[in-house]
Design a protein around this motif. Structure first.
Motif, PDB file in Angstrom:
ATOM      1  N   SER A  59       0.882  -1.196   0.394  1.00 32.15           N
ATOM      2  CA  SER A  59       0.105  -0.055  -0.044  1.00 32.15           C
ATOM      3  C   SER A  59       0.491   1.147   0.104  1.00 32.15           C
ATOM      4  O   SER A  59       1.912   1.706   0.677  1.00 32.15           O
ATOM      5  CB  SER A  59      -0.987  -0.037   1.298  1.00 32.15           C
ATOM      6  OG  SER A  59      -1.795   1.282   1.096  1.00 32.15           O
ATOM      7  N   ALA A 168     -11.230   4.523   8.248  1.00 34.29           N
ATOM      8  CA  ALA A 168     -10.403   4.077   7.280  1.00 34.29           C
ATOM      9  C   ALA A 168      -9.416   4.312   6.283  1.00 34.29           C
ATOM     10  O   ALA A 168      -8.478   4.256   5.720  1.00 34.29           O
ATOM     11  CB  ALA A 168     -11.216   1.974   7.151  1.00 34.29           C
ATOM     12  N   SER A 192       0.223   3.358  12.564  1.00 34.09           N
ATOM     13  CA  SER A 192      -0.585   2.680  11.620  1.00 34.09           C
ATOM     14  C   SER A 192      -0.099   1.334  11.969  1.00 34.09           C
ATOM     15  O   SER A 192       0.551   1.232  12.974  1.00 34.09           O
ATOM     16  CB  SER A 192       0.164   2.700  10.362  1.00 34.09           C
ATOM     17  OG  SER A 192       0.894   2.778  10.085  1.00 34.09           O
ATOM     18  N   TYR A 193      -1.462   0.596  11.870  1.00 32.34           N
ATOM     19  CA  TYR A 193      -1.285  -0.483  11.358  1.00 32.34           C
ATOM     20  C   TYR A 193      -0.287  -1.669  10.838  1.00 32.34           C
ATOM     21  O   TYR A 193       0.911  -0.755  10.181  1.00 32.34           O
ATOM     22  CB  TYR A 193      -2.277  -1.347  10.779  1.00 32.34           C
ATOM     23  CG  TYR A 193      -3.650  -1.060  11.760  1.00 32.34           C
ATOM     24  CD1 TYR A 193      -4.026  -0.866  12.789  1.00 32.34           C
ATOM     25  CD2 TYR A 193      -4.989  -0.605  10.563  1.00 32.34           C
ATOM     26  CE1 TYR A 193      -4.765  -0.583  13.873  1.00 32.34           C
ATOM     27  CE2 TYR A 193      -5.693  -0.251  11.332  1.00 32.34           C
ATOM     28  CZ  TYR A 193      -5.950  -0.293  12.610  1.00 32.34           C
ATOM     29  OH  TYR A 193      -7.698  -0.039  12.962  1.00 32.34           O
ATOM     30  N   HIS A 196       0.055  -4.871   5.639  1.00 31.62           N
ATOM     31  CA  HIS A 196      -1.145  -4.077   4.521  1.00 31.62           C
ATOM     32  C   HIS A 196      -2.176  -4.759   5.303  1.00 31.62           C
ATOM     33  O   HIS A 196      -2.440  -6.227   4.430  1.00 31.62           O
ATOM     34  CB  HIS A 196      -0.646  -4.292   3.627  1.00 31.62           C
ATOM     35  CG  HIS A 196      -1.760  -3.699   2.696  1.00 31.62           C
ATOM     36  ND1 HIS A 196      -2.992  -4.731   1.586  1.00 31.62           N
ATOM     37  CD2 HIS A 196      -2.047  -2.180   2.121  1.00 31.62           C
ATOM     38  CE1 HIS A 196      -2.994  -3.987   1.067  1.00 31.62           C
ATOM     39  NE2 HIS A 196      -2.661  -2.537   1.565  1.00 31.62           N
ATOM     40  N   TYR A 201      -5.625  -0.737   2.707  1.00 32.90           N
ATOM     41  CA  TYR A 201      -5.551  -0.061   3.689  1.00 32.90           C
ATOM     42  C   TYR A 201      -4.315   0.630   3.081  1.00 32.90           C
ATOM     43  O   TYR A 201      -3.442   0.449   2.968  1.00 32.90           O
ATOM     44  CB  TYR A 201      -4.574  -0.959   5.335  1.00 32.90           C
ATOM     45  CG  TYR A 201      -4.832  -0.491   6.072  1.00 32.90           C
ATOM     46  CD1 TYR A 201      -5.201   0.823   7.332  1.00 32.90           C
ATOM     47  CD2 TYR A 201      -2.770  -0.337   6.373  1.00 32.90           C
ATOM     48  CE1 TYR A 201      -4.578   1.800   8.197  1.00 32.90           C
ATOM     49  CE2 TYR A 201      -2.441   0.917   7.138  1.00 32.90           C
ATOM     50  CZ  TYR A 201      -3.100   1.215   8.288  1.00 32.90           C
ATOM     51  OH  TYR A 201      -2.759   1.803   9.336  1.00 32.90           O
ATOM     52  N   ASN A 219      -9.884  -7.157  12.023  1.00 34.50           N
ATOM     53  CA  ASN A 219     -10.354  -6.727  10.443  1.00 34.50           C
ATOM     54  C   ASN A 219     -11.701  -7.426  10.817  1.00 34.50           C
ATOM     55  O   ASN A 219     -13.118  -6.667  10.108  1.00 34.50           O
ATOM     56  CB  ASN A 219      -9.877  -6.595   9.491  1.00 34.50           C
ATOM     57  CG  ASN A 219      -9.335  -8.047   9.032  1.00 34.50           C
ATOM     58  OD1 ASN A 219      -9.368  -8.498   9.182  1.00 34.50           O
ATOM     59  ND2 ASN A 219      -9.331  -8.159   7.699  1.00 34.50           N
TER      60      ASN A 219
END
Length: 514
Positions: A59, A168, A192-193, A196, A201, A219
């Motif tokens: 991403s 999101a 941030s997570y 990916h 995302y 998720n």
């Protein structure tokens, strides 16, 4: 109003019952279709879109240009803030959106101008119970004063926004971050997570990737497992060697949050291709783990790689530098009570360690669509969330961003959805009695029924629920304008020599949250 022609499933049987010759029936059908098409009454269904997963599982959102509210400018944004896929049997027909009459470009431009001017107009008490933000405003004023006195930034004022698909997408939060940082300094992307974790995302101003051996938890929030998902409610895990995760972002401080666990594997950490550390995740019991890394200002490419076949769970990155942040922590389809289902010792520890000046709760769209919530049950659940956050971080201010307007289709006509009323009223009641501020997003849009205009103007999606990029940016600009108006009013009230400041000095009072 657009028309839709539907041929019944048993149409062939019906035609045969008329005993028409096969050739004649075919001519009849063709003639009927051509006649309707010529009259403009037949609208062809759009071709089914194909969704392809990224081949590299990456991403990238390294740049972000702010799209201002410009009178007469039509929307070009086409990104949806998150879609849901339901099970679809072979016998079900395709869903169609009945969007109403097409507007000419001139009328569309007029709508863009009308909505833009409405958002620009100053609104009296746009933020209800705004005194609950005094703690946040005080930190912001201190940050601004230090910058003015020394010309240098040393600290980071952080804003964490928790929410659903509207958050999101990082279009609303991305614009808020852009505007906020233009005025008070770029503090980085913040939290941030890891990797990916779900399709689509992204965090604007960064890029990320992960290898294929990671599994995501959180998720699909109805299957939380042990709930040990950290600050953001989503984690990724693997038990294979050689699995990697990367993050590209500018910062001076990086934190990798991971789960400590018995038998946990080790990670090799590198910055711009240079190995810098080995991180051990093994511990006697499950608990929060954090690796902190300080680095020169500038762009960095960080990578962590598992070194053996042993369990490793990553909970997120935090990339910051002196300035301010507006961080996106959103899960598609989420409802606010989801926060209480996360492992609370883990969540509270990371929330305290990140020490936000402001927590933004942007929920309500999914709750409004659910039959599980009435106004009273939702009020109780939402109050429990606010009380829990105040308990964990009493120094943090809380701002609730109410759900946006939306419409639902009935008999092929879009109607304003009044089911959101109970959620708005419940959230407002909690804010009045539990020490948090409220921003009525639906009212700021134009009130009940405004979504129809936003769709026609190209600022909302055909689903009448989500927005285009231009729409999200326009809403974020409106919120930032309202916040800055409140901030300037706060500074005037607390300026040296003001009546409020003098009374505070006598009483020994200082801004605080309940």
């Amino acid at each position: 109003m657009s028309w839709h022609l539907s041929i019944p499933r048993n149409s062939s049987a019906h035609l045969s019952s008329q005993r028409l010759p096969l050739r004649s029936s075919g001519i009849l059908i063709a003639t009927l279709l051509l006649t309707l098409a010529g009259a403009g009454l037949l609208s062809a269904a759009p071709a089914k879109k194909k969704h392809h997963a990224p081949a590299t599982n990456t991403s990238s959102a390294s740049s972000h240009k702010s799209a201002r509210i410009t009178p007469g400018r039509a929307s070009t944004g086409r990104t949806t803030a998150g879609t849901g896929k339901g099970s679809r049997s072979r016998t079900r027909t395709r869903v169609h959106y009945y969007v109403g009459p097409r507007l000419d470009p001139a009328r569309k431009a007029e709508l863009v101008e009308e909505i833009g001017e409405r958002l620009k107009e100053p609104t009296t008490k746009a933020i209800a119970d705004e005194s609950a933000l005094d703690g946040f405003y005080a930190q912001l004023a201190s940050h601004e004063s230090a910058l003015h006195d020394s010309g240098q930034q040393t600290g980071t004022v952080r804003v964490l926004q928790f929410g659903d698909s509207h958050t999101a997408a990082d279009m609303f939060t991305g614009e808020a971050r852009h505007v906020f940082q233009q005025q008070f300094g770029d503090g980085g992307i913040g939290y941030s997570y890891a990797g990916h974790p779900f399709a689509g995302y992204r965090i604007l101003g960064s890029a990320r990737s992960q290898s294929t051996g990671w599994k995501t938890q959180g998720n699909k929030f109805l299957q939380l497992g042990d709930g040990q998902t950290g600050l953001g409610g989503i984690s990724i895990s693997t038990d294979h060697a050689g699995e990697s995760v990367t993050l590209d972002a500018p910062c001076t401080t990086l934190e990798l949050q991971y789960l400590q666990q018995p038998g946990g594997g080790s990670l090799r950490f590198s910055d711009n291709g240079v190995d810098t550390a080995e991180i051990q995740t093994d511990a006697p019991a499950n608990g929060p783990g954090t690796y902190s890394y300080f680095c020169p200002a500038g762009d960095h490419h960080f990578e962590v790689t598992t070194e053996q076949s042993a369990p490793v769970t990553l909970l997120g990155w935090v990339a910051t530098q002196p300035g301010v942040t507006w961080e996106s922590i959103g899960i598609n389809g989420a409802e606010a009570p989801l926060i209480l289902k996360w492992d609370q010792p883990l969540f509270s520890r990371y929330l305290k360690d990140n020490s936000p000046a402001l927590i933004v709760l942007a929920y309500g769209t999914n709750e409004a669509a659910s039959s599980l919530w009435d106004e009273e049950s939702y009020r109780q659940a939402f109050a429990s969330i606010v009380d829990t956050l105040h308990q964990y971080v009493p120094e943090s201010s809380i701002l609730v961003v109410g759900p946006a307007d939306r419409s639902l289709v009935k008999h092929r006509v879009w109607h304003p959805y009044e089911g959101t009323d109970r959620i708005i009223e419940a959230q407002r009641a909690v804010c009045r009695t539990h020490g948090c501020a409220y921003w009525d997003q639906r009212e700021r849009m134009g009130g009940l029924g405004a979504m129809q205009q936003w769709v026609y103007a190209g600022w909302a999606q055909p689903d009448h629920t989500h927005f285009t990029g231009d729409g999200y940016r326009a809403l974020a600009d409106a919120l930032m304008a309202d916040l800055m108006s409140g901030y300037h009013a706060y500074k005037e009230r607390n300026a040296p020599g003001s009546e409020t400041t003098a009374q505070g000095a006598i009483d020994g009072a200082k801004p605080s949250n309940p």
